[in-house]
Design an enzyme around this catalytic site. Sequence first.
Site, PDB file in Angstrom:
ATOM      1  N   SER A 133      -1.308   9.083  -1.900  1.00  0.00           N
ATOM      2  CA  SER A 133      -0.275   8.685  -2.950  1.00  0.00           C
ATOM      3  C   SER A 133       0.412   9.895  -3.622  1.00  0.00           C
ATOM      4  O   SER A 133       0.069  10.990  -3.189  1.00  0.00           O
ATOM      5  CB  SER A 133      -0.967   7.923  -4.187  1.00  0.00           C
TER       6      SER A 133
HETATM    7  N1  SAH Z   1      -6.030   6.155  -2.787  1.00  0.00           N
HETATM    8  C1  SAH Z   1      -5.544   6.800  -1.771  1.00  0.00           C
HETATM    9  C2  SAH Z   1      -4.458   5.976  -1.233  1.00  0.00           C
HETATM   10  C3  SAH Z   1      -4.566   4.852  -0.985  1.00  0.00           C
HETATM   11  S1  SAH Z   1      -3.611   4.292   0.398  1.00  0.00           S
HETATM   12  C4  SAH Z   1      -5.425   8.177  -1.806  1.00  0.00           C
HETATM   13  O1  SAH Z   1      -5.720   8.899  -2.889  1.00  0.00           O
HETATM   14  O2  SAH Z   1      -5.249   8.921  -0.790  1.00  0.00           O
HETATM   15  C5  SAH Z   1      -4.385   2.647   0.423  1.00  0.00           C
HETATM   16  C6  SAH Z   1      -5.645   2.330   1.066  1.00  0.00           C
HETATM   17  O3  SAH Z   1      -5.997   1.213   0.827  1.00  0.00           O
HETATM   18  C7  SAH Z   1      -5.552   2.635   2.506  1.00  0.00           C
HETATM   19  O4  SAH Z   1      -6.107   3.665   2.850  1.00  0.00           O
HETATM   20  C8  SAH Z   1      -5.939   1.221   2.988  1.00  0.00           C
HETATM   21  O5  SAH Z   1      -6.629   1.377   4.384  1.00  0.00           O
HETATM   22  C9  SAH Z   1      -6.682   0.713   2.007  1.00  0.00           C
HETATM   23  N2  SAH Z   1      -7.171  -0.761   1.967  1.00  0.00           N
HETATM   24  C10 SAH Z   1      -6.023  -1.910   1.875  1.00  0.00           C
HETATM   25  N3  SAH Z   1      -6.715  -2.989   1.919  1.00  0.00           N
HETATM   26  C11 SAH Z   1      -7.908  -2.776   1.785  1.00  0.00           C
HETATM   27  C12 SAH Z   1      -9.208  -3.626   1.473  1.00  0.00           C
HETATM   28  N4  SAH Z   1      -8.983  -4.882   1.348  1.00  0.00           N
HETATM   29  N5  SAH Z   1     -10.203  -3.019   1.329  1.00  0.00           N
HETATM   30  C13 SAH Z   1     -10.394  -1.718   1.049  1.00  0.00           C
HETATM   31  N6  SAH Z   1      -9.323  -1.043   1.257  1.00  0.00           N
HETATM   32  C14 SAH Z   1      -8.320  -1.507   1.654  1.00  0.00           C
END
Ligand code: SAH
Length: 213
Positions: free
Chosen positions: A61
């Site tokens: 992010s």
């Molecule tokens: N917080 C992260 C950025 C998140 S991007 C950082 O600091 O880098 C969103 C993430 O959510 C992705 O890695 C994706 O794989 C995950 N994601 C999406 N759906 C999900 C689910 N149902 N359970 C767990 N993770 C999920």
Amino acid sequence: MSFDAEAKMQFLFALRSKGVTDKAILSTMEKIDRGAFIQGYFRDRAYEDMPLPIACGQTISQPSVVALMTQALRVGPRDKVLEVGTGSGYQAAILSLLARRVYTVDRHRRLVIAAREVFDRLGLANITVFTADGSFGLPDQAPFDRILVTAAAEDPPGPLLAQLKIGGIMVVPVGQSDAVQRLIRVTRTESGFEYDELRPVRFVPLVEGLGKD
Ligand code: SAH
């Protein structure tokens, strides 16, 4: 680029100009090197205020969004926090300096393994990372004081609401994945849930089930 003094100053200036005023949060953003969470070509751009690609088609992010979400979560030193969407691990690392304990889950095993290595390398011992579908939360570790969802849901997932302590706060981007979403803060009270609409954001979608890698 290393996390040198000038890059750090510009980085912190960008955060302040976007409305990050909390001193404890600014200090954690100064301490945790975002470059440690990015591999390859894009690492040079770690201190620019923009989201960047990571493995599995996901993104780390934008730093100002990480800081503003952390601010909205009102994390305290005694809190047990759940993050859904580990991604690079950067947001979890920021939370780990502010909270007592952080659990973070991602549906991609490959991201979980990479994030775990970075947490070990940085000595962030109060983070536990799991591969799981985070829409169901972590029933074995529940309830949580704080829950941060870093992928966009169409509605705040019911199991996550159920795993919030009374007085607990959840911050979650809500809306269609291909549109601008709204950041929502949910507070659990004795009698139910209160919802505050915060700011527009843009996140990758919360997807059901585990990823292929
Ligand atoms: N917080 C992260 C950025 C998140 S991007 C950082 O600091 O880098 C969103 C993430 O959510 C992705 O890695 C994706 O794989 C995950 N994601 C999406 N759906 C999900 C689910 N149902 N359970 C767990 N993770 C999920």
